[in-house]
Each structure stands twice: as structure tokens, then as C-alpha cells.
Design an enzyme around this catalytic site. Structure first.
Site, PDB file in Angstrom:
ATOM      1  N   VAL A 224       0.833  -1.203   0.000  1.00  0.00           N
ATOM      2  CA  VAL A 224       0.000   0.000   0.000  1.00  0.00           C
ATOM      3  C   VAL A 224       0.870   1.256   0.000  1.00  0.00           C
ATOM      4  CG1 VAL A 224      -1.744   1.314   1.269  1.00  0.00           C
ATOM      5  CG2 VAL A 224      -1.932  -1.170   1.091  1.00  0.00           C
ATOM      6  N   ASP A 225       1.949   1.235   0.766  1.00  0.00           N
ATOM      7  CA  ASP A 225       2.880   2.368   0.736  1.00  0.00           C
ATOM      8  C   ASP A 225       3.432   2.584  -0.669  1.00  0.00           C
ATOM      9  OD1 ASP A 225       2.816   3.324   3.340  1.00  0.00           O
ATOM     10  OD2 ASP A 225       4.329   1.927   4.048  1.00  0.00           O
ATOM     11  N   VAL A 226       3.794   1.501  -1.328  1.00  0.00           N
ATOM     12  CA  VAL A 226       4.346   1.602  -2.678  1.00  0.00           C
ATOM     13  C   VAL A 226       3.300   2.150  -3.649  1.00  0.00           C
ATOM     14  CG1 VAL A 226       5.260   0.275  -4.624  1.00  0.00           C
ATOM     15  CG2 VAL A 226       6.047  -0.213  -2.302  1.00  0.00           C
ATOM     16  N   GLY A 229       2.812   5.784  -3.055  1.00  0.00           N
ATOM     17  CA  GLY A 229       3.918   6.527  -3.646  1.00  0.00           C
ATOM     18  C   GLY A 229       3.771   6.691  -5.147  1.00  0.00           C
TER      19      GLY A 229
END
Length: 451
Positions: A224-226, A229
């Protein structure tokens, strides 16, 4: 444009000239920015990069924001990574493992954590105290010379520090201000903290991951962070192309929900919440793992043509294929029987047998690699997916974008910076502070310089 290319192929120098003119038209404010501290070799090596005239002021930490700014750095942007004067980015200490630099006297020092190296290459670290007036003044001056600002503070923090969008917009109306949070800067959940794990759970992603009879599972990396981003990168580039100084609000939850793609649409189309299927696909069959004599193999049959080739190679009964498996809809209806037929064939041979013959037939299949095996795969080697740096032990995963003209590779990259490694360079070269001014700020602990 197509006509001109047909008549006279564009040489590399002509291409770069046109790219430079285009960039100046899209980003006219760029011409006022000067990073005089950059070495001549650094300047010349980045001239052909798509974003070489952009400056990113990155106040974000951990993964989503730094991953976005690393995307922009790989494309040639100058990224100024603003870190806490004492501790820096949280992920500097997220280990082991740590990269260690060995010296001639056999001593070692920590270069950085493996996690920090994930998303902080090709950046310049400036360490300062944002709670001081002088620290904020440095940010204000840098914001005037930047095109993009990234931040992921908890809701309300930027207002308390007086570095919120309203304040920065007054200083630089053309500034693109990208804000990352767990659940968005508006709405009932705006004050909730957010991490990747929480977003995976709240978005339904975990509910869809794992075996049907086992507990929900998070994905094995901070996906999810990726994804967040990537959405931030997309929003930043769209704003720059539109020449719009504006506020961009991207949340982990929204990004995770958007990434549910067909599973989200399955729910919206039927009103029924999809269930965990393990390695089965909710809309396609066969599209899952099958056991071979020496381990599992992935089969991804995406259309009827591919399935007919598979059925013929496995010697399946043509009449049964016609009655039960001729279309994807029929294959989903008779999935248990189809799985039994394929399994009976696959366990008779090793994976290498099936990989060779099925790939020869154009039927997508492949192994389940561990990470070491993945990096040993030929595409990882052929396509420069591991980068190393001069005078640093650090290795990182390369950028997957391969341009025909504007090369993205380790030759244009630098290793993750030490905390405050470029503080003096930025203050003297960009803001034209004197050595005496910088030393005075160091003594007051407003800044940290690691020369």
C-alpha cells in the site's frame, strides 16, 4: 510530429534540444533555480534525464513519500530530503539488516539500514529543526526555489509548524504541495494515524488474501505504501504538466481501495463481498498454483485460445472440453473438476518439464521463487535490476522503467545519504549562506552537518 519523424529521423542531440525547450515551456519558473554546489560531472550526467530541471523538497518519512520522491529522483529531479536534526528518517534504524562499510583497519561502520536504502537513493540530506524559527526560515527559502513539496505529517502538524499548504502557497504560488496521510486530510478519519498494515486491513485487501479456511493475511511487503507513492508521483507529474500550483491529497486507504480493481468492481456490480480464494482467481480459470512432482507451478490461462492449447497438450477429452470447459464461464462453473484433471497430469513431471513445454506453446506459466531465486532470474540480470554505487557497499533494486533515449541507471544514481550529509552544500550552494552563518546555526543545533 509523425510526419517530421518519417522524413528525417531525430538524432540524440536534436531530441535533447527539443526536450529542453519543452521543459522550459512547461516549467518556466525552473529558470530561476540554481544549484551551484552540484559538481560539473553531476550536472552533465543528469542533463539528459526527463526531470533534470526539477527540485523536490521532501519532508516525508518512512516509505510512501520517500518512494515517490525516489521515483522523481530516478527521473533526474534534485531531491532535498529534509530530516530531523537528531534522528533523521525513522527507517534509518529499522533493522537489522544494516549495510556496513568496511575500512582498511578492519573496523566497520553502519552505512544505513536496508530499509532506508529501499527508497532514498539519489537524494541530498539536509538535517534541521523545524520547530525553530531559523529552521523554518530555511524551509521557506528552499520552498521558494522548489517545484514540489512532499510531506506526510499527522493532520494538524504542518499548521502548527507553519509549513502548511496555505503558508507555502503564499511564498510560491506555483509550488505543487503533495500531502500523504493514512485516511486523507478531510473526513471523519482525518486525525487517525495510518500505516500500511492498517490500510491493508481497513481496505478489504487482507480479507481477500490467504486461504479460505485460514485467517486473513497481509501481503508480504508494504504494497500500500508503494502504491500510494506511485499515485503521488502521478499526481505530481500531472500537476507540473498542467502548470498548476496546487494541493494534492493522497491517502493510504484510498490508494489501497483503488488497488482492489476487479474485486472492488465485483462487489459494486453484485452487492456481495468477495471471499478469499487462496491462489484461485475470482474471474478466471485455470489461474492458480498446481503441484508438480518437485513443487508448485503457476498457471495463468487468460483466454480460450490458451486453454485449448493446454487441453490438447494434456490430452483432455475433446467432448468434455466442449461441454464443460470451452469458455471461461464454463471453466469457472466446473473449476473443481478442471483442477483435478490438471493436477493429475502435473504431478507426473517436474516443473522444468512443464515450464519448457508450456512456454513453447505460449501458455503462461512460471515458478514460485524465493527472493534470492528472483534476483537470479535472467530478466533481473539482463535488465539491470540491481544497482551498486562507487565507494559504497550498498546495493539497491533498480528502476523498472526503460527509456529508449533517456537512460535511467546506476550511473546517474548516488547511494542513500548520511544524515545531514548535504546540509552545508545546500545552505551554501543554494541559499548562499556563509560558512559563519552555517557554523552559528550548527552551534545552536538548528542544523546538523555531516561533511
Amino acid at each position: 510530429k509523425a510526419s517530421a519523424q518519417t522524413q528525417s529521423p531525430m538524432n540524440h542531440r536534436h531530441f535533447l534540444s527539443l526536450t529542453s525547450c519543452f521543459t522550459r515551456r512547461i516549467f518556466p519558473q525552473i529558470q530561476n533555480v540554481s544549484f551551484r554546489s552540484l559538481s560539473q560531472s553531476q550536472q552533465s550526467s543528469s542533463l539528459h534525464m526527463p526531470l533534470s530541471n526539477l527540485t523536490i523538497l521532501d519532508l516525508s518519512r518512512v516509505l510512501a513519500g520517500p518512494f515517490a520522491s525516489q521515483n522523481l529522483a530516478d527521473l533526474g529531479a534534485t531531491v532535498l530530503k529534509v530530516e530531523h536534526v537528531d534522528s533523521g528518517d525513522d527507517t534509518r534504524y529499522w533493522g537489522p539488516p544494516f549495510w556496513e562499510k568496511c575500512h582498511s583497519d578492519q573496523s566497520k561502520e553502519i552505512e544505513c539500514s536496508a530499509y532506508f536504502a529501499t527508497c532514498n537513493r539519489s537524494k541530498k540530506s539536509i538535517a534541521l529543526d523545524l520547530k525553530t524559527d531559523q529552521g523554518r526560515e530555511i524551509i521557506y527559502e528552499l520552498a521558494k526555489k522548489s517545484h514540489v513539496l512532499l510531506e506526510n505529517f499527522s493532520t494538524g502538524v504542518t499548521e502548527r509548524l507553519h509549513i502548511d499548504y496555505g503558508t507555502m502557497h503564499k511564498l510560491n504560488p506555483e509550488l505543487v504541495y503533495a500531502s500523504i496521510s493514512g485516511f486523507g486530510r478531510t473526513g471523519e478519519y482525518k486525525n487517525r494515524p495510518g500505516y500500511d498494515f492498517l490500510a491493508q486491513g481497513a481496505s478489504g485487501m487482507m480479507h481477500l488474501t490467504g486461504e479460505p479456511d485460514r485467517e486473513p493475511q497481509k501481503i508480504g511487503m508494504a504494497l500500500v505504501d508503494v502504491l500510494t507513492g506511485m499515485y503521488v508521483t502521478q499526481g505530481v507529474l500531472a500537476s507540473l504538466i498542467a502548470k498548476k500550483g496546487q494541493f494534492i491529497d493522497v491517502s493510504l486507504f484510498d490508494s489501497a481501495l483503488a488497488s482492489l480493481v476487479n474485486q472492488a468492481q465485483n462487489y459494486l456490480s453484485t452487492g456481495k463481498s468477495p471471499k478469499r480464494l487462496g491462489n484461485e482467481h475470482p474471474n478466471i480459470a485455470p489461474y492458480e498454483l498446481f503441484e508438480c512432482r518437485d513443487g508448485p507451478l503457476i498457471i495463468t490461462v487468460g483466454n480460450d485460445h490458451q486453454f485449448n492449447k493446454l487441453a490438447k497438450f494434456l490430452g483432455m477429452d475433446p467432448l468434455e472440453v466442449k461441454d464443460k470447459f470451452a469458455t471461461n464461464k464454463l471453466r469457472l462453473e466446473h473449476r473443481p473438476q478442471l483442477k483435478d484433471i490438471i493436477h493429475t497430469s502435473f504431478v507426473q513431471h517436474d516443473r522444468a518439464h512443464w515450464i519448457k513445454h508450456l512456454n513453447d506453446l505460449g501458455i503462461p506459466c512460471g515458478p514460485v521463487n524465493n527472493v534470492a531465486e528472483a534476483f537470479a532470474e535472467q530478466p533481473a540480470i539482463d535488465r539491470d535490476m540491481v544497482w551498486s554505487f562507487k565507494d559504497s557497499p550498498v546495493k539497491v533494486v533498480g528502476n523498472p522503467i526503460k527509456f529508449s533515449e533517456t537512460k535511467i541507471d546506476s550511473r546517474n544514481a548516488t547511494p542513500p545519504p548520511r544524515l545531514g550529509q548535504h546540509t552545508h552544500e545546500i545552505l551554501s550552494g543554494v541559499l548562499e549562506y556563509s560558512d559563519e552563518q552555517i557554523l552559528a546555526l550548527e552551534r545552536k543545533h538548528v542544523i546538523r552537518c555531516d561533511r
